[in-house]
Design a protein around this motif. Sequence first.
Motif, short mmCIF file in Angstrom:
data_model
loop_
_atom_site.label_atom_id
_atom_site.label_comp_id
_atom_site.label_asym_id
_atom_site.label_seq_id
_atom_site.Cartn_x
_atom_site.Cartn_y
_atom_site.Cartn_z
N VAL A 238 5.93 -23.17 -68.28
CA VAL A 238 4.83 -23.46 -69.21
C VAL A 238 3.54 -23.01 -68.54
N ASP A 239 2.75 -22.21 -69.24
CA ASP A 239 1.52 -21.67 -68.66
C ASP A 239 0.34 -21.87 -69.61
N ASN A 240 -0.64 -22.63 -69.15
CA ASN A 240 -1.90 -22.83 -69.88
C ASN A 240 -1.67 -23.31 -71.31
N LEU A 241 -0.77 -24.25 -71.47
CA LEU A 241 -0.38 -24.73 -72.79
C LEU A 241 -1.43 -25.65 -73.38
N GLY A 242 -1.77 -25.39 -74.63
CA GLY A 242 -2.69 -26.26 -75.35
C GLY A 242 -2.15 -26.58 -76.73
N VAL A 243 -2.30 -27.83 -77.15
CA VAL A 243 -1.92 -28.24 -78.49
C VAL A 243 -3.06 -29.07 -79.07
#
Length: 245
Positions: free
Chosen positions: A7-12
């Motif tokens: 997971v890389d630089n995940l935003g939700v």
Amino acid sequence: MSPAIVVDNLGVVYPNGQRALDGLSLQVQSGEVFGLLGANGAGKTTLIKVLASLMRPSRGTVRVLGLDPGEQPETIKRQLGVVPQENNLDVDLDVRANLVFHCRYFGLRRADITTRVAHWLAQLGLTDKAAAEIMHLSGGTKRKVMLAKAFLTSPRLLVLDEPTSGLDPEIRASIWRHIRDFRDGGGTVFLSTHHMEEAERLCDRVALLRQGRIVACDTPTALVTGLGGGLEALFEEAASTEDGR
């Protein structure tokens, strides 16, 4: 071996503007039990949904078993065993029928279904509950049925969202044993929890999630040593600053 999860630089960000995950990055190695520790609302379930191909992130990249959940969700789902936080059993079916239907959904052969269902009913102490209606089961028994579903398709990766929350110590210990056995057999486990003891007992590495960000990641022993107060103190710090997201 390649990492099981990257997971890389995940935003939700939810439609109402709530930011559930904010620049989250992590790797889970094949063959390890990786724990995500955090207070309620920290973003654990959101990350589980992304990994299980149930939610698309707002930004960042995700690879599960080398695949993109947004592009190849069905291929990934066939290699996952997922236990969500909420009960997802069909109340119109008994225990055995729930398991059989799950196998059929994933295209298992009839002979394999019979063998696998009988095996996991026995392994999880559910044989005498096979004909029981779901609505008449205790919370702990329902949790074991959900775990049986996760194991039935011989997954490479288990994704568990607070798998023992609210269970009595005996059932919790039984579920822990099956998770360890799965890992010892070469499987990979990603689990979320807010139980400090569960993280220490089960996990090879633990990440602390606070307000959608990982603020620490290491072995349980290293976290205890490095932070001088153990996982309990670390968890209490996270909970005390949690803003409800």
